[in-house]
Design a protein around this motif. Sequence first.
Motif, PDB file in Angstrom:
ATOM      1  N   SER A  54     -12.237 -63.025  10.507  1.00  0.00           N
ATOM      2  CA  SER A  54     -12.791 -64.217  11.151  1.00  0.00           C
ATOM      3  C   SER A  54     -12.430 -65.466  10.358  1.00  0.00           C
ATOM      4  N   THR A  55     -11.628 -66.325  10.961  1.00  0.00           N
ATOM      5  CA  THR A  55     -11.263 -67.576  10.290  1.00  0.00           C
ATOM      6  C   THR A  55     -12.442 -68.539  10.223  1.00  0.00           C
ATOM      7  N   ALA A  56     -13.397 -68.397  11.137  1.00  0.00           N
ATOM      8  CA  ALA A  56     -14.566 -69.273  11.129  1.00  0.00           C
ATOM      9  C   ALA A  56     -15.393 -69.081   9.861  1.00  0.00           C
ATOM     10  N   LEU A 145      -6.343 -78.917  13.865  1.00  0.00           N
ATOM     11  CA  LEU A 145      -5.556 -78.713  12.651  1.00  0.00           C
ATOM     12  C   LEU A 145      -5.264 -80.040  11.963  1.00  0.00           C
ATOM     13  N   VAL A 146      -4.868 -81.044  12.750  1.00  0.00           N
ATOM     14  CA  VAL A 146      -4.582 -82.366  12.185  1.00  0.00           C
ATOM     15  C   VAL A 146      -5.838 -82.961  11.548  1.00  0.00           C
ATOM     16  N   ILE A 147      -6.982 -82.784  12.217  1.00  0.00           N
ATOM     17  CA  ILE A 147      -8.243 -83.303  11.670  1.00  0.00           C
ATOM     18  C   ILE A 147      -8.581 -82.620  10.348  1.00  0.00           C
ATOM     19  N   ALA A 148      -8.467 -81.278  10.306  1.00  0.00           N
ATOM     20  CA  ALA A 148      -8.808 -80.537   9.089  1.00  0.00           C
ATOM     21  C   ALA A 148      -7.902 -80.928   7.929  1.00  0.00           C
ATOM     22  N   ALA A 212     -14.059 -75.014   9.252  1.00  0.00           N
ATOM     23  CA  ALA A 212     -14.915 -74.085   9.989  1.00  0.00           C
ATOM     24  C   ALA A 212     -14.760 -74.294  11.490  1.00  0.00           C
ATOM     25  N   LEU A 213     -14.687 -75.554  11.910  1.00  0.00           N
ATOM     26  CA  LEU A 213     -14.495 -75.862  13.326  1.00  0.00           C
ATOM     27  C   LEU A 213     -13.154 -75.336  13.822  1.00  0.00           C
ATOM     28  N   LEU A 214     -12.125 -75.521  13.010  1.00  0.00           N
ATOM     29  CA  LEU A 214     -10.809 -74.979  13.358  1.00  0.00           C
ATOM     30  C   LEU A 214     -10.867 -73.464  13.464  1.00  0.00           C
ATOM     31  N   GLY A 215     -11.520 -72.822  12.500  1.00  0.00           N
ATOM     32  CA  GLY A 215     -11.632 -71.367  12.515  1.00  0.00           C
ATOM     33  C   GLY A 215     -12.432 -70.856  13.698  1.00  0.00           C
TER      34      GLY A 215
END
Length: 242
Positions: A54-56, A145-148, A212-215
């Motif tokens: 889980s990437t989250a 992705l850009v935001i992270a 976390a949001l991206l994940g």
Amino acid sequence: MNLAVPPRDRAVNRTVNLLKQRGSPYLQMIFFLLIAGVMAFLTSVCLHALGMTSTAFRYPISVGVAYATFLLMMCSFVSYHRRRRVKSYSPAANVIDADFGHCATAIPSIDHPHAVTSSNGAEAAGSFWIGDADAAGPVVLVVLLVIAVGVATFASFMFVIQAPALLAEVLVDGVLLVGLTRSVEQKSDGAWLFRLVRKTILPAIAVAASFALLGMFIDVYLPGATTLNQALNQIPSSKSIR
């Protein structure tokens, strides 16, 4: 009304000037951040190898480990200069030795360790873009992705810009006060570390939240992807989207 500068602030200002003249505060901060980034990368790789797909969860945990590593590096920095000051202690001493030539280390730059972390893992089981999200999904993924990456880059930039002030404060609170009393009191230890955490915790939380949001997006809309690289490879082509 007393307009005089408090003694601690005068000590911090003087230490900032000494750091800029005789040390390498920016290089040191970059070094600390690079070590933290490497630890984040290794944490993500190890967790993935241990079965945390889980990437989250994996991404924010990796950011947390990176922040803990950064604090550990700062603690080591303070401990090193405490030992130096104890060895050269003088009752008349009122200036911190800011010669950091021996601990400044130049290593290659890694701007976005989490983006690199995401390239590791097993091959995805196929594309899982769901329903009406087929067209918007790739765009949302790229935007997140850009935001992270942007948040991580901005936070790192702010840490580097504030390096002289941050290092000066931990030296004054964690080294100078202890050196003058010739003892390491628990109260003073907690004080300097608490100030450091208070000044740096919000950027770390922002980075963890963005990853976390991206994940979460990857877990929900691409359940077969366990890494960012797999998620990007599953983006449908323009033909498949119609």
